[in-house]
Motif scaffolding. Structure first.
Motif, PDB file in Angstrom:
ATOM      1  N   ASP A   1      44.215  52.188  34.783  1.00  0.00           N
ATOM      2  CA  ASP A   1      43.172  51.305  35.313  1.00  0.00           C
ATOM      3  C   ASP A   1      43.869  50.212  36.108  1.00  0.00           C
ATOM      4  O   ASP A   1      44.245  49.179  35.584  1.00  0.00           O
ATOM      5  N   LYS A   2      44.064  50.475  37.395  1.00  0.00           N
ATOM      6  CA  LYS A   2      44.780  49.545  38.267  1.00  0.00           C
ATOM      7  C   LYS A   2      43.888  49.122  39.426  1.00  0.00           C
ATOM      8  O   LYS A   2      44.326  49.060  40.566  1.00  0.00           O
ATOM      9  N   ARG A   3      42.631  48.830  39.119  1.00  0.00           N
ATOM     10  CA  ARG A   3      41.707  48.419  40.176  1.00  0.00           C
ATOM     11  C   ARG A   3      42.073  47.037  40.699  1.00  0.00           C
ATOM     12  O   ARG A   3      42.393  46.142  39.929  1.00  0.00           O
ATOM     13  N   GLY A   4      41.998  46.896  42.007  1.00  0.00           N
ATOM     14  CA  GLY A   4      42.276  45.617  42.641  1.00  0.00           C
ATOM     15  C   GLY A   4      42.761  45.836  44.057  1.00  0.00           C
ATOM     16  O   GLY A   4      42.699  46.931  44.592  1.00  0.00           O
ATOM     17  N   LYS A   5      43.254  44.774  44.659  1.00  0.00           N
ATOM     18  CA  LYS A   5      43.726  44.848  46.045  1.00  0.00           C
ATOM     19  C   LYS A   5      45.217  44.550  46.154  1.00  0.00           C
ATOM     20  O   LYS A   5      45.727  44.333  47.234  1.00  0.00           O
ATOM     21  N   GLY A   6      45.908  44.560  45.025  1.00  0.00           N
ATOM     22  CA  GLY A   6      47.340  44.291  45.019  1.00  0.00           C
ATOM     23  C   GLY A   6      48.144  45.477  45.507  1.00  0.00           C
ATOM     24  O   GLY A   6      47.614  46.565  45.722  1.00  0.00           O
ATOM     25  N   PRO A   7      49.454  45.274  45.662  1.00  0.00           N
ATOM     26  CA  PRO A   7      50.310  46.343  46.195  1.00  0.00           C
ATOM     27  C   PRO A   7      50.409  47.568  45.285  1.00  0.00           C
ATOM     28  O   PRO A   7      50.671  48.662  45.758  1.00  0.00           O
ATOM     29  N   ASP A   8      50.168  47.407  43.983  1.00  0.00           N
ATOM     30  CA  ASP A   8      50.245  48.551  43.064  1.00  0.00           C
ATOM     31  C   ASP A   8      48.868  48.982  42.573  1.00  0.00           C
ATOM     32  O   ASP A   8      48.756  49.721  41.606  1.00  0.00           O
ATOM     33  N   GLU A   9      47.809  48.551  43.279  1.00  0.00           N
ATOM     34  CA  GLU A   9      46.436  48.785  42.818  1.00  0.00           C
ATOM     35  C   GLU A   9      45.635  49.596  43.835  1.00  0.00           C
ATOM     36  O   GLU A   9      46.008  49.725  44.995  1.00  0.00           O
TER      37      GLU A   9
ATOM     38  N   ASP B   1      36.764  58.960  36.703  1.00  0.00           N
ATOM     39  CA  ASP B   1      35.366  58.615  36.960  1.00  0.00           C
ATOM     40  C   ASP B   1      35.222  57.827  38.260  1.00  0.00           C
ATOM     41  O   ASP B   1      34.171  57.302  38.561  1.00  0.00           O
ATOM     42  N   GLY B   2      36.292  57.737  39.037  1.00  0.00           N
ATOM     43  CA  GLY B   2      36.272  56.995  40.291  1.00  0.00           C
ATOM     44  C   GLY B   2      36.871  55.607  40.158  1.00  0.00           C
ATOM     45  O   GLY B   2      37.177  54.966  41.154  1.00  0.00           O
ATOM     46  N   TYR B   3      37.041  55.149  38.939  1.00  0.00           N
ATOM     47  CA  TYR B   3      37.589  53.813  38.703  1.00  0.00           C
ATOM     48  C   TYR B   3      38.846  53.852  37.846  1.00  0.00           C
ATOM     49  O   TYR B   3      39.749  53.035  38.006  1.00  0.00           O
ATOM     50  N   THR B   4      38.891  54.776  36.893  1.00  0.00           N
ATOM     51  CA  THR B   4      40.046  54.915  36.012  1.00  0.00           C
ATOM     52  C   THR B   4      40.392  56.395  35.879  1.00  0.00           C
ATOM     53  O   THR B   4      39.591  57.264  36.228  1.00  0.00           O
ATOM     54  N   ILE B   5      41.572  56.654  35.361  1.00  0.00           N
ATOM     55  CA  ILE B   5      41.954  58.014  34.990  1.00  0.00           C
ATOM     56  C   ILE B   5      42.224  57.981  33.497  1.00  0.00           C
ATOM     57  O   ILE B   5      43.082  57.225  33.031  1.00  0.00           O
ATOM     58  N   LYS B   6      41.462  58.753  32.751  1.00  0.00           N
ATOM     59  CA  LYS B   6      41.610  58.826  31.299  1.00  0.00           C
ATOM     60  C   LYS B   6      42.456  60.050  30.966  1.00  0.00           C
ATOM     61  O   LYS B   6      42.300  61.107  31.590  1.00  0.00           O
ATOM     62  N   ILE B   7      43.322  59.914  29.976  1.00  0.00           N
ATOM     63  CA  ILE B   7      44.232  60.991  29.594  1.00  0.00           C
ATOM     64  C   ILE B   7      43.964  61.369  28.137  1.00  0.00           C
ATOM     65  O   ILE B   7      43.953  60.502  27.262  1.00  0.00           O
ATOM     66  N   PHE B   8      43.725  62.666  27.917  1.00  0.00           N
ATOM     67  CA  PHE B   8      43.434  63.195  26.588  1.00  0.00           C
ATOM     68  C   PHE B   8      44.422  64.311  26.256  1.00  0.00           C
ATOM     69  O   PHE B   8      44.903  65.003  27.157  1.00  0.00           O
TER      70      PHE B   8
ATOM     71  N   GLY C   1      40.448  51.710  50.147  1.00  0.00           N
ATOM     72  CA  GLY C   1      41.706  51.058  50.505  1.00  0.00           C
ATOM     73  C   GLY C   1      42.515  51.821  51.538  1.00  0.00           C
ATOM     74  O   GLY C   1      43.537  51.340  52.006  1.00  0.00           O
ATOM     75  N   GLN C   2      42.058  53.023  51.891  1.00  0.00           N
ATOM     76  CA  GLN C   2      42.720  53.873  52.873  1.00  0.00           C
ATOM     77  C   GLN C   2      44.215  54.017  52.566  1.00  0.00           C
ATOM     78  O   GLN C   2      45.084  53.741  53.391  1.00  0.00           O
ATOM     79  N   ALA C   3      44.475  54.465  51.336  1.00  0.00           N
ATOM     80  CA  ALA C   3      45.868  54.582  50.901  1.00  0.00           C
ATOM     81  C   ALA C   3      46.036  55.748  49.934  1.00  0.00           C
ATOM     82  O   ALA C   3      45.088  56.193  49.300  1.00  0.00           O
ATOM     83  N   ILE C   4      47.272  56.225  49.846  1.00  0.00           N
ATOM     84  CA  ILE C   4      47.702  57.187  48.842  1.00  0.00           C
ATOM     85  C   ILE C   4      48.694  56.443  47.960  1.00  0.00           C
ATOM     86  O   ILE C   4      49.664  55.861  48.454  1.00  0.00           O
ATOM     87  N   ILE C   5      48.433  56.430  46.647  1.00  0.00           N
ATOM     88  CA  ILE C   5      49.260  55.659  45.726  1.00  0.00           C
ATOM     89  C   ILE C   5      49.906  56.606  44.725  1.00  0.00           C
ATOM     90  O   ILE C   5      49.235  57.475  44.161  1.00  0.00           O
TER      91      ILE C   5
END
Length: 156
Positions: free
Chosen positions: A97-105, A78-85, A128-132
């Motif tokens: 749900d790893k929202r934030g500005k940390g190294p793993d978020e 939904d743009g904030y989390t990834i739900k798995i069914f 965040g201009q990143a690929i995680i």
């Protein structure tokens, strides 16, 4: 793995920077909806399955921005989390749900893909201009700062 990142970056750069001197004229196209006949889904696909997703407090989402199916699981963002069914019965399994500005978020999920070759979940963070990279069970692997806004990510 570096080659994939370079291909993604090159694709985004090539497709996002476009300049055109062509002036397009606006035109109206009229469609007579009286003559449109309905199309049955069975005419477009051989088979399909309707899966009712389990509704719990943790599984709720506002809208669906991305969807991927892998290993009998449905991944929805939904743009904030990834739900798995579970694909078979729609039972909610987990969420990332790893929202934030940390190294793993991430700040936002603009897009995600599943890399079946490496069994990884790859998230594009627009703000965040990143690929995680995460494992399929949500453990952080690495973050690659790309230095530009990538709105979408695709497998090649």
């Amino acid at each position: 793995m570096k080659n994939k990142i370079y291909i993604i970056i090159l694709s985004v750069l090539c497709l996002s920077c476009k300049h055109s001197n062509v002036i397009q004229k606006e035109s109206n196209i009229q469609i007579n909806i009286q003559n449109i006949s309905p199309i049955k889904l069975s005419e477009l696909v051989n088979n399909f399955k309707l899966v009712k997703l389990q509704t719990t407090e943790q599984s709720l989402f506002e809208d669906i921005r991305n969807i991927d199916i892998y290993d009998n699981k449905i991944y929805l963002s939904d743009g904030y989390t990834i739900k798995i069914f579970n694909l078979s019965d729609g039972v909610f399994i987990d969420k990332l749900d790893k929202r934030g500005k940390g190294p793993d978020e991430y700040i936002t999920i603009s897009s995600f893909i599943i890399d079946p070759k490496n069994s990884t979940l790859i998230v594009s963070d627009l703000i965040g201009q990143a690929i995680i990279y995460y494992s399929l069970n949500g453990h952080f692997i690495k973050k690659c700062r790309i230095g530009f806004w990538a709105n979408d990510i695709h497998r090649l």
